[in-house]
Write a protein that holds these residues in place. Structure first.
Motif: not given
Length: 933
Positions: A838-845, A882-893
Motif C-alpha cells: 500500500n502506498l499513499s500521500s495526503t493532500y489538502l484543498q 468545491d470551496e470546502k476545506v478538505q483533506i484527501k488521501e491519494f492511496g492505492t493497494d
C-alpha cells in the motif's frame, strides 16, 4: 439660567451648521492607490451610498467598486463599502444608455473621462461618453436620486442588472405601473446572505424592452438567479429622466415607507442642497483654520470618511433585519450596520466618543441587539451577517471606552453580559487561550496577534467590571489581560510565536506569516495598549524601551515572508497603512520623549495624507485611516481606548474648535497645555475605584528535538528566572497512570516518544501547564524532495512528510508543505529493499486560498534510485470549485512489491481558471504525510 444656556447652544448650533465646510471635501481622495474609497453620493451614516462602479471583478483594489485608474463605468449602484479589504455591495445597479438596449455589461458600460467627472459631499456627476449622457447623483439617508440628461434624441434606456458584482441567490422585479417597479435582491459575497429591497420610480413612463430572466416571466413579475431588464422610452435632445430609488433591508413595504418619507421631492437641486446641509452640520463639529487649502481638504475629507459608516440599517419606522434574519423594531435608538471593529476601535470610535456620544450609544445598542439575536457581539458585521473577518472581540473596546467616558443611553449590565459572553466562547483559539493563557501555533493560526488582542479586550472587560463593582470578574479579566507575557520573549524583546511548548524557530521579526494578522512581529510587539508600563518593565526600563521604539523606525523597510498588500506606508518597519502600528509613535510619551512623538506624527501627517486620489497610504478601513489623521492633527490620540484620556502631540493646525453635544466649545492651539489635552472632553469623568488583582505567572518554555532518532535532551526554562519550575513526563503507556509533578533541576534525556508537562510557580501562583510532545521517528527513511516549498509552508523540513504527524484542516498552523506552481516530486529511500502492498500521500484543498488537489498522483518503485517503474496512478475526484476545506488521501493497494526507493509525483492543477477570483495565478499543492505499508 438653564433656558439661557439652551438658547445659546441652539444659537451656536445654527452658526456652526451654516458654515460651508463641505466645500473642502474631496471624495476622490483614496479612490486611487490602495485607499479603496468611492466617490459617490452619501449623507452622513446613510443607508444609500450611490456611486459609479468601474470594477466588477472583485479585485482587491476594486473593493469599493471604483478605482481612479479606470476609464469605464458599468453602472451606478446604491451600496458601497468605504475602504475595506474585501469586496461586497454594489446592489441595485442602474445604467442609462441610448439606442438598441443590451443587457451585456460590455455593451451597456461606457467610457468616461475624469475631466467630465465631479464629486462633492453628497453629490456626484459624470458624462458617459458612449451615449453622451450626463449623470448626476445625490441622496438622502434611504433614497438615491438620479438625474440623466440625454444630449441626443432617440431611444433612452435604463438598465437594471441584478447580476451586477456579487453572486445573485434570488432576484425579483415587480412591475407596479409604467413608472414604478419593486426589486428584491438576495446575494452572496463577503456577506453570505444579504437582503435588500428597493422601490424605483421613474419620472416618465418606461416600457420593458429587453429581458434576461431564467425564472418566472409573468406580465408584472420576473424572478431568477439571472435577472436583468431594460426600461425604455423615446427622448428629445436635452431631455431629462429622473429616477428615485428607495432601499430597505426588510421588504417592499419598508422601501415604500422610506420613499414616502424621503423620496417625495422631484426637485434634484433641493435634495442636493439638503444633502450639503447635512454634511455641513456634521463637518462643523470640528472647525480648523489653515491658509493651506490642501490641508483643509485632507482634514475635512478625513472627517467625511469617518462619517461615511457605520450605516443606518433600519427603515424610517425603525424596522430592521436582525442577526437571526427576523424582523425587529428599534425603540429609542438607531440601528446600524458595517462594523469594521478591528480597525475602528483604535481611532474612529474614540473620536465618536468626543463629538458624537449619542450615536456611540446607538452603536452599542446595536451591538447588544446583535448579541441578543445572533448569540455574540459583532466582530466584523455587514448587512446583518457576521463575516468573522479579522480577530479579537473589539466591540468590547467600544463599550468599555463609552462606559469609561460616562456615555449614557445603553444598558451597562447587558453590555457587560454580552462582552463577557464573547470572551468565554470556544472559537478562534479562545479555548486554548483560556486554558493555557496564550495561543500557540498548534492551537490556532495568527496565534500571536490573537493572544495580544484578546488580552487587550480582556482588560476592557475588566474596566467594565470595575465600573459596575464586579470584583471577581475584574480580577479574572485583569489576570487574563496579562496573557501577552507568555508570548513576550525576554531574550529578544519581541512577541514570538510558540510551538510545541518552545519558541518557534527560525524567527525573523520582519517575517509576514500565518502567526500574525496582516503583519509581523515588529507590528505586534508594541500591542500591549492596556499595560504600556508593564511592557516597558519587561524591556528593562524606559531607556531600553525607547531604544526598542527607535528600532522599529530605523529598521530596514523590507519585510520577509509572504507578500502582504496591507503593509504600506513604511517608516522602517512601522506601517502607517495598516492599523496595528497606529499607536506606536505615541509610545515615546511613555518614556518621557514627547518630542519624538511630535517628530514622527508630523512626518506622517505631512507625507502620508494628500489631497489626491492616491492620498491615503493604505486602505481607508471604514474611517480608521482618516480618524487617525483627524485625531492626530488635533493633537490627541487614544492609545488605550477604555481610558478616559488621550495621548498627546503638538496640534497640526493653528486653531481647532470642537463643538460638543452639550453645547460647549473646546479650542485647541499649538500652545494648549498637554495636561489639558489629555482630558479633553472628559474633564468631569471620575475614575472607578481601584481594585486589587494578582499578577500572572508565565508558562515555562520546553525545548528539545521534536523528531529524534534515538534520544534527545529536554531543557525547561522559566520566562522569569525567579520562578520555580515543576514537570512530569508521560509516554504512550502512561495514559491511565496517575503521575505527579516534581521540581525541575536541570536538563534530562528521553529516548522514546514522550509528552512533557511543566509549569512555573511564583509566590504560590502557578502558571498554566506547558505541554510538549517529542516523537521518536517511526522509521529511519531518508527523503529527497525535487520541488521547492514556499518559505511560509515548510512544516519544519522534508522529514515532516514522513514523521507520522498529520496536518489538520487548519493548514495555517504550519503542518503542511506548500508548493506553488510546481509538480511535487519526492523520493523516499527505505534504506534497504522492503516489501509493501500500500502506498499513499495526503493532500489538502482550500480553493479560495488557491490550494487545490493535484490533478493526479503517480507512484513509482526502484531498486537503485535511478530506474523507476510506474506502479499506479491515482486520479483526483475532488471538484476544484468545491470551496470546502478538505483533506484527501491519494492511496492505492498494489500487488506485493519489493523495492528500496519509492517516488511520489503529484501534478499541480496549474494556473487558476477564469471562474476563480485569483484567475491567472499559480495554484498550490499542499502535501503532508507519505505512507509506505
Amino acid at each position: 439660567m438653564k433656558k439661557s444656556l439652551v438658547i445659546f447652544s441652539l444659537f451656536i448650533a445654527q452658526i456652526v451648521s451654516s458654515q460651508n465646510y463641505s466645500q473642502y471635501v474631496n471624495p476622490f481622495i483614496g479612490t486611487g492607490g490602495h485607499g479603496h474609497t468611492f466617490p459617490g453620493a452619501i449623507v452622513p451614516f446613510g443607508m444609500v451610498q450611490l456611486s459609479p462602479d468601474t470594477r466588477i471583478d472583485g479585485s482587491w483594489d476594486g473593493c469599493s467598486g471604483y478605482h481612479y485608474s479606470d476609464s469605464v463605468i458599468y453602472g451606478f449602484s446604491h451600496t458601497h463599502l468605504n475602504g475595506t479589504g474585501v469586496s461586497d455591495y454594489g446592489d441595485i445597479m442602474l445604467m442609462p444608455t441610448m439606442g438598441n438596449p443590451s443587457l451585456n455589461n460590455k455593451d451597456y458600460s461606457s467610457k468616461f473621462s475624469h475631466k467630465n467627472e465631479k464629486a462633492t459631499a453628497g453629490f456626484y456627476a459624470v458624462k458617459l461618453d458612449k451615449s453622451n449622457i450626463d449623470v448626476r447623483l445625490t441622496t438622502t439617508k434611504r433614497v438615491g436620486y438620479h438625474e440623466y440628461t440625454f444630449n441626443s434624441a432617440g431611444n433612452a434606456n435604463v438598465i437594471l442588472d441584478l447580476n451586477h458584482r456579487d453572486k445573485l441567490l434570488e432576484g425579483e422585479v415587480r412591475v407596479i405601473d409604467d413608472k414604478t417597479i419593486e426589486v428584491f435582491r438576495r446575494s452572496e459575497a463577503w456577506a453570505t446572505n444579504q437582503y435588500i429591497y428597493a422601490r424605483i420610480e421613474f419620472s416618465k413612463p418606461m416600457k420593458i424592452s429587453k429581458k434576461d430572466v431564467n425564472g418566472k416571466q409573468e406580465s408584472n413579475l420576473y424572478t431568477g438567479t439571472r435577472l436583468a431588464l431594460a426600461f425604455s422610452t423615446a427622448v428629445k435632445k436635452g431631455e431629462k429622466i429622473n429616477v428615485k430609488v428607495s432601499v430597505s433591508p426588510t421588504g417592499y413595504e419598508g422601501a415604500a415607507k422610506n420613499m414616502l418619507e424621503e423620496g417625495t421631492s422631484n426637485d434634484f437641486a433641493t435634495i442636493q442642497k439638503q444633502t450639503e446641509a447635512d454634511w455641513n452640520k456634521e463637518l462643523s463639529k470640528i472647525e480648523v483654520q489653515s491658509s493651506d487649502k490642501d490641508k483643509l481638504s485632507v482634514f475635512y475629507t478625513a472627517l467625511y470618511h469617518v462619517f461615511t459608516q457605520p450605516n443606518i440599517n433600519m427603515d424610517v419606522d425603525g424596522k430592521y433585519r436582525g442577526r437571526d434574519n427576523k424582523f425587529y423594531t428599534a425603540k429609542g435608538f438607531d440601528y446600524y450596520s458595517v462594523f469594521s471593529l478591528w480597525d475602528t476601535f483604535r481611532g474612529a470610535h474614540p473620536l465618536m466618543t468626543l463629538i458624537d456620544r449619542k450615536r456611540t450609544a446607538d452603536f452599542i445598542n446595536t451591538f447588544i441587539k446583535q448579541y441578543e439575536q445572533g448569540g455574540k457581539l459583532p466582530v466584523w458585521e455587514l448587512a446583518s451577517n457576521e463575516t468573522e473577518c479579522m480577530i479579537g472581540y473589539h466591540s468590547v473596546s467600544v463599550i468599555a471606552d463609552a462606559m469609561a467616558k460616562g456615555i449614557q443611553g445603553f444598558d451597562y449590565e447587558k453590555a457587560f453580559e454580552a462582552s463577557k459572553n464573547s470572551a468565554m466562547l470556544d472559537i478562534f483559539g479562545l479555548n486554548a487561550y483560556k486554558q493555557n493563557n496564550y495561543i500557540s501555533i498548534d492551537d490556532e493560526h495568527e496565534s500571536v496577534s490573537k493572544t495580544v488582542e484578546y488580552a487587550y479586550d480582556d482588560w476592557c472587560i475588566a474596566q467594565m467590571a470595575k465600573i459596575l463593582g464586579k470584583k471577581e470578574d475584574y480580577q479574572y479579566f485583569m489576570k487574563r489581560s496579562q496573557n501577552w507575557k507568555n508570548l513576550y520573549n525576554p531574550n529578544n524583546g519581541f512577541m514570538q510565536p510558540r510551538k510545541n511548548g518552545n519558541w518557534y524557530e527560525p524567527f525573523d521579526p520582519r517575517e509576514v506569516n500565518n502567526n500574525y494578522t496582516e503583519g509581523n512581529s515588529w507590528h505586534y510587539s508594541y500591542s500591549v495598549q492596556q499595560d504600556i508600563p508593564g511592557l516597558i518593565a519587561a524591556h528593562g526600563g524606559k531607556e531600553k524601551f525607547e531604544q526598542f521604539i527607535d528600532a522599529i523606525f530605523s529598521a530596514s523597510d523590507k519585510t520577509t515572508g509572504r507578500e502582504q498588500v496591507d503593509i504600506t506606508g513604511l517608516m522602517g518597519q512601522y506601517a502607517q497603512g495598516n492599523e496595528p502600528s497606529h499607536h506606536i509613535a505615541y509610545l515615546y510619551n511613555f518614556v518621557d520623549k514627547p518630542q519624538k512623538t511630535d517628530e514622527k506624527i508630523k512626518y506622517i501627517l505631512d507625507n502620508f495624507y494628500k489631497n489626491t486620489p492616491d492620498g491615503l497610504i493604505g486602505n481607508e478601513d471604514c474611517g480608521q485611516m482618516s480618524a487617525w489623521y483627524v485625531l492626530s492633527s488635533m493633537g490627541i490620540y487614544s492609545v488605550t481606548p477604555g481610558k478616559p484620556e488621550w495621548e498627546t502631540t503638538t496640534p497640526y493646525f493653528d486653531e481647532i474648535k470642537i463643538h460638543l453635544e452639550d453645547g460647549t466649545t473646546k479650542t485647541i492651539t499649538k500652545s494648549t497645555d498637554k495636561a489639558e489635552l489629555r482630558k479633553l472632553g472628559f474633564e468631569n469623568v471620575k475614575p472607578a475605584k481601584d481594585l486589587s488583582y494578582s499578577q500572572l505567572t508565565t508558562s515555562p518554555v520546553i525545548a528539545a528535538d521534536r523528531i529524534f532518532d534515538f534520544s534527545t535532551k529536554v531543557v525547561i526554562t522559566p520566562l522569569d528566572p525567579k520562578d520555580k519550575v515543576y514537570y512530569m513526563t508521560m509516554d504512550a503507556g502512561d495514559a491511565n497512570v496517575r503521575k505527579t509533578f516534581t521540581p525541575y533541576k536541570g536538563p534530562f534525556v528521553i529516548n522514546k516518544t514522550t509528552q512533557v508537562h511543566a509549569y512555573s510557580e511564583r509566590k504560590g501562583e502557578k502558571s498554566s501547564v506547558t505541554v510538549a510532545q517529542f516523537n521518536r521517528r517511526p522509521n529511519h527513511w531518508d527523503i529527497t524532495v525535487n520541488a521547492t516549498p514556499t518559505p511560509q509552508y515548510t512544516a519544519g523540513g522534508k522529514l515532516a512528510l514522513i514523521d507520522g504527524i498529520n496536518g489538520s484542516e487548519n493548514w495555517r498552523k504550519g503542518e503542511w508543505q506548500g508548493y506553488q506552481g510546481q509538480t511535487f516530486e519526492a523520493i523516499i529511500d527505505l534504506q534497504s529493499p522492503q516489501q509493501f502492498t500500500n502506498l499513499s500521500s495526503t493532500y489538502l484543498q482550500d480553493s479560495r486560498a488557491w490550494i487545490l488537489m493535484p490533478s493526479k498522483v503517480e507512484y513509482y518503485a526502484s531498486m537503485n534510485g535511478k530506474d523507476f517503474i510506474l506502479l499506479k496512478t491515482v486520479d483526483n475526484t475532488v471538484d476544484p470549485k468545491d470551496e470546502k476545506v478538505q483533506i484527501k488521501e491519494f492511496g492505492t493497494d498494489i500487488l506485493p512489491t519489493e523495492a528500496r526507493y519509492i517516488k511520489v509525483k503529484a501534478y499541480h492543477f496549474g494556473k487558476l481558471p477564469e471562474w476563480h477570483q485569483g484567475a491567472g495565478g499559480e495554484s498550490y499543492i499542499f502535501v503532508d504525510e507519505i505512507s509506505v505499508k
